[in-house]
Scaffold this motif. Structure first.
Motif, mmCIF file in Angstrom:
data_model
loop_
_atom_site.group_PDB
_atom_site.id
_atom_site.type_symbol
_atom_site.label_atom_id
_atom_site.label_comp_id
_atom_site.label_asym_id
_atom_site.label_seq_id
_atom_site.Cartn_x
_atom_site.Cartn_y
_atom_site.Cartn_z
ATOM 1 N N GLU A 198 33.253 12.655 18.761
ATOM 2 C CA GLU A 198 32.784 11.822 17.665
ATOM 3 C C GLU A 198 33.943 11.388 16.779
ATOM 4 O O GLU A 198 35.009 12.018 16.759
ATOM 5 C CB GLU A 198 31.682 12.495 16.851
ATOM 6 C CG GLU A 198 32.113 13.521 15.871
ATOM 7 C CD GLU A 198 30.949 14.036 15.016
ATOM 8 O OE1 GLU A 198 29.772 13.845 15.361
ATOM 9 O OE2 GLU A 198 31.242 14.653 13.987
ATOM 10 N N MET A 199 33.704 10.286 16.061
ATOM 11 C CA MET A 199 34.677 9.740 15.110
ATOM 12 C C MET A 199 33.926 9.337 13.856
ATOM 13 O O MET A 199 32.860 8.708 13.935
ATOM 14 C CB MET A 199 35.374 8.531 15.716
ATOM 15 C CG MET A 199 36.384 7.862 14.807
ATOM 16 S SD MET A 199 37.167 6.461 15.639
ATOM 17 C CE MET A 199 37.821 5.596 14.199
ATOM 18 N N THR A 200 34.481 9.698 12.696
ATOM 19 C CA THR A 200 33.890 9.311 11.415
ATOM 20 C C THR A 200 34.356 7.902 11.051
ATOM 21 O O THR A 200 35.290 7.370 11.662
ATOM 22 C CB THR A 200 34.273 10.305 10.308
ATOM 23 O OG1 THR A 200 35.698 10.318 10.173
ATOM 24 C CG2 THR A 200 33.746 11.707 10.607
ATOM 25 N N PRO A 201 33.729 7.269 10.053
ATOM 26 C CA PRO A 201 34.097 5.898 9.695
ATOM 27 C C PRO A 201 35.592 5.724 9.407
ATOM 28 O O PRO A 201 36.233 6.583 8.798
ATOM 29 C CB PRO A 201 33.247 5.623 8.457
ATOM 30 C CG PRO A 201 32.012 6.441 8.693
ATOM 31 C CD PRO A 201 32.556 7.723 9.297
ATOM 32 N N GLY A 202 36.087 4.608 9.895
ATOM 33 C CA GLY A 202 37.490 4.252 9.762
ATOM 34 C C GLY A 202 37.933 3.476 10.992
ATOM 35 O O GLY A 202 37.124 3.122 11.840
ATOM 36 N N VAL A 203 39.234 3.235 11.066
ATOM 37 C CA VAL A 203 39.799 2.448 12.166
ATOM 38 C C VAL A 203 40.969 3.211 12.766
ATOM 39 O O VAL A 203 41.820 3.731 12.039
ATOM 40 C CB VAL A 203 40.271 1.062 11.667
ATOM 41 C CG1 VAL A 203 40.799 0.220 12.828
ATOM 42 C CG2 VAL A 203 39.141 0.327 10.943
ATOM 43 N N MET A 204 41.001 3.284 14.105
ATOM 44 C CA MET A 204 42.107 3.929 14.805
ATOM 45 C C MET A 204 42.423 3.215 16.108
ATOM 46 O O MET A 204 41.561 2.562 16.694
ATOM 47 C CB MET A 204 41.808 5.399 15.097
ATOM 48 C CG MET A 204 40.733 5.617 16.149
ATOM 49 S SD MET A 204 40.511 7.355 16.615
ATOM 50 C CE MET A 204 41.709 7.490 17.925
ATOM 51 N N VAL A 242 28.181 7.436 27.009
ATOM 52 C CA VAL A 242 26.919 6.972 26.445
ATOM 53 C C VAL A 242 26.946 7.310 24.959
ATOM 54 O O VAL A 242 27.193 8.460 24.590
ATOM 55 C CB VAL A 242 25.712 7.654 27.108
ATOM 56 C CG1 VAL A 242 24.404 7.177 26.481
ATOM 57 C CG2 VAL A 242 25.705 7.423 28.609
ATOM 58 N N VAL A 243 26.680 6.311 24.132
ATOM 59 C CA VAL A 243 26.656 6.525 22.684
ATOM 60 C C VAL A 243 25.342 7.190 22.307
ATOM 61 O O VAL A 243 24.255 6.706 22.649
ATOM 62 C CB VAL A 243 26.835 5.185 21.924
ATOM 63 C CG1 VAL A 243 26.680 5.393 20.421
ATOM 64 C CG2 VAL A 243 28.189 4.563 22.254
ATOM 65 N N LEU A 244 25.449 8.300 21.590
ATOM 66 C CA LEU A 244 24.273 9.030 21.111
ATOM 67 C C LEU A 244 23.873 8.608 19.707
ATOM 68 O O LEU A 244 22.689 8.605 19.367
ATOM 69 C CB LEU A 244 24.549 10.536 21.115
ATOM 70 C CG LEU A 244 24.926 11.154 22.456
ATOM 71 C CD1 LEU A 244 25.319 12.613 22.267
ATOM 72 C CD2 LEU A 244 23.776 11.022 23.437
ATOM 73 N N ALA A 245 24.881 8.301 18.869
ATOM 74 C CA ALA A 245 24.625 7.950 17.467
ATOM 75 C C ALA A 245 25.791 7.127 16.952
ATOM 76 O O ALA A 245 26.903 7.206 17.460
ATOM 77 C CB ALA A 245 24.474 9.216 16.622
ATOM 78 N N GLY A 246 25.521 6.324 15.922
ATOM 79 C CA GLY A 246 26.578 5.618 15.227
ATOM 80 C C GLY A 246 26.579 4.120 15.416
ATOM 81 O O GLY A 246 25.686 3.548 16.051
ATOM 82 N N VAL A 286 34.838 2.182 13.292
ATOM 83 C CA VAL A 286 33.574 2.917 13.188
ATOM 84 C C VAL A 286 33.001 2.709 11.794
ATOM 85 O O VAL A 286 33.664 2.974 10.795
ATOM 86 C CB VAL A 286 33.788 4.416 13.502
ATOM 87 C CG1 VAL A 286 32.520 5.209 13.237
ATOM 88 C CG2 VAL A 286 34.254 4.591 14.938
ATOM 89 N N ARG A 287 31.752 2.220 11.749
ATOM 90 C CA ARG A 287 31.057 1.979 10.478
ATOM 91 C C ARG A 287 30.117 3.123 10.111
ATOM 92 O O ARG A 287 29.870 3.383 8.935
ATOM 93 C CB ARG A 287 30.296 0.652 10.559
ATOM 94 C CG ARG A 287 31.240 -0.561 10.627
ATOM 95 C CD ARG A 287 30.491 -1.856 10.886
ATOM 96 N NE ARG A 287 29.938 -1.931 12.228
ATOM 97 C CZ ARG A 287 30.629 -2.296 13.316
ATOM 98 N NH1 ARG A 287 31.916 -2.608 13.222
ATOM 99 N NH2 ARG A 287 30.054 -2.338 14.496
ATOM 100 N N ALA A 288 29.537 3.772 11.115
ATOM 101 C CA ALA A 288 28.689 4.954 10.916
ATOM 102 C C ALA A 288 29.120 5.949 11.997
ATOM 103 O O ALA A 288 29.338 5.555 13.142
ATOM 104 C CB ALA A 288 27.208 4.607 11.061
ATOM 105 N N THR A 289 29.279 7.219 11.635
ATOM 106 C CA THR A 289 29.842 8.216 12.549
ATOM 107 C C THR A 289 29.313 8.025 13.964
ATOM 108 O O THR A 289 28.101 7.996 14.200
ATOM 109 C CB THR A 289 29.559 9.637 12.042
ATOM 110 O OG1 THR A 289 30.194 9.790 10.767
ATOM 111 C CG2 THR A 289 30.079 10.687 12.996
ATOM 112 N N LEU A 290 30.260 7.870 14.877
ATOM 113 C CA LEU A 290 29.969 7.598 16.287
ATOM 114 C C LEU A 290 30.049 8.895 17.069
ATOM 115 O O LEU A 290 31.028 9.636 16.937
ATOM 116 C CB LEU A 290 30.991 6.606 16.837
ATOM 117 C CG LEU A 290 30.744 6.142 18.256
ATOM 118 C CD1 LEU A 290 29.641 5.093 18.275
ATOM 119 C CD2 LEU A 290 32.011 5.580 18.872
#
Length: 123
Positions: A58-64, A74-78, A112-116
């Motif tokens: 997972e990644m929290t909001p921000g840019v990398m 497969v994306v579960l959330a975010g 990422v705008r919402a934790t992915l």
């Protein structure tokens, strides 16, 4: 990085609810927003069957920026956008249910705008 949350044959795990230990994105990869990433392996790599690793990331909001490995996830959330710097491809929008294939060496920028959170299989 979390330890191995082993997925034994005939068992299950709640990939969406697993507790992960966040770490700051390395300075050379961080673009903006101070994102963190977290990860746990669900299975150890087994070269004999061609599967490298199964895990949750997972990644929290921000840019990398990142250089990818060969994986399907497969994306579960975010909510996020992945831009491709090399090779030049159209950006993709990630939301729960998105299934994505990346190949080793792709150079990407993750916004990422919402934790992915994703579950992945790599080689």
């Amino acid at each position: 990085m979390s330890g191995l949350a082993r997925l034994e044959p005939g068992s299950m795990t709640d990939a969406a609810g697993l507790a992960l230990e966040p770490e700051p994105v390395p300075a050379e990869q961080a673009v903006s927003g101070g994102p963190t990433t977290a990860y746990t392996a669900l299975d150890e790599p087994a070269a004999a069957d061609g599967v490298g690793e199964i895990g949750v990331w997972e990644m929290t909001p921000g840019v990398m920026r990142d250089i990818e490995v060969d994986e399907v996830f497969v994306v579960l959330a975010g909510d996020a956008t992945v831009e491709f710097e090399e090779p030049r491809l159209d950006p993709i929008e990630l939301r729960p249910g998105s299934v994505v294939r990346l190949t080793a060496g792709m150079q990407t920028v993750w916004t990422v705008r919402a934790t992915l959170r994703k579950i992945f299989i790599s080689r």
